[in-house]
Design an enzyme around this catalytic site. Structure first.
Site, PDB file in Angstrom:
ATOM      1  N   CYS A 107      44.159  21.550  30.169  1.00 43.21           N
ATOM      2  CA  CYS A 107      44.806  22.426  28.880  1.00 43.21           C
ATOM      3  C   CYS A 107      44.484  23.813  29.694  1.00 43.21           C
ATOM      4  O   CYS A 107      44.840  24.206  30.755  1.00 43.21           O
ATOM      5  CB  CYS A 107      44.010  22.113  27.566  1.00 43.21           C
ATOM      6  SG  CYS A 107      45.005  22.991  26.391  1.00 43.21           S
ATOM      7  N   THR A 108      44.200  24.841  28.714  1.00 41.91           N
ATOM      8  CA  THR A 108      44.098  26.215  29.202  1.00 41.91           C
ATOM      9  C   THR A 108      42.614  26.336  30.030  1.00 41.91           C
ATOM     10  O   THR A 108      42.397  27.537  30.412  1.00 41.91           O
ATOM     11  CB  THR A 108      44.049  27.034  27.952  1.00 41.91           C
ATOM     12  OG1 THR A 108      43.083  26.798  27.155  1.00 41.91           O
ATOM     13  CG2 THR A 108      45.283  27.147  27.285  1.00 41.91           C
TER      14      THR A 108
END
Length: 161
Positions: A4-5
């Site tokens: 993800c981030t």
């Protein structure tokens, strides 16, 4: 490996400089703006570049984890692992299977998108700014502040996407 981030964390260390990577599709615009020296790969569930690997959202992280199992222990072990955890996704066998996110959505008056992160916004409740006669809506006050500090960066980055 990041999910993800988490790609932002790897990027901030400099480990991804000059390499290919991906992140959560809602963070593509921010990632590309913050790290122009990294080749952002849209539409990939995960990207492997040398000894580093990045994945998109949560289920893409599962796919990357299974790909890592496959890399070290073989496809049969990875398939057994997926079976044991009752995971039916097959994205770990095809990193480019996220093509639905390969093309950035376009913001329209009927369906506005935050110019900073690209996420859907509700113009009735979203913070907004006017730049060069056009109203822009944001997911958050933080995104509005980011835009207001350098609007040309976001307007030109999102043209033609």
């Amino acid at each position: 490996m990041s999910v993800c981030t988490g790609a932002f964390v790897l990027a901030k260390t400099g480990l991804l400089s000059g390499k290919a990577a991906t992140t959560f599709h809602g963070a593509f615009v921010s990632f590309a703006n913050q790290f122009p020296d990294i080749r952002l790969k849209r539409g990939a569930r995960f990207v492997e570049d040398g000894n580093l690997a990045t994945a998109g959202g949560l289920s893409s992280g599962i796919d990357l984890a299974l790909r890592v199992v496959e890399r070290y222990f073989g496809r049969e072990v990875a398939q057994r692992t997926a079976y044991d955890m009752e995971y039916q996704g097959l994205g770990w066998m095809n990193p480019d299977s996220n093509q639905v996110y390969a093309i950035a959505p376009v913001s329209t008056a009927e369906h506005p998108l935050c110019p900073v992160c690209g996420m859907d916004v509700d113009p009735k409740t979203a913070p907004k700014s006017v730049f060069k006669g056009t109203t822009y809506y944001f997911c958050s006050d933080d995104d509005k502040k980011t835009f207001d500090a350098a609007p040309d960066k976001f307007v030109s980055a999102n043209k033609g996407s």
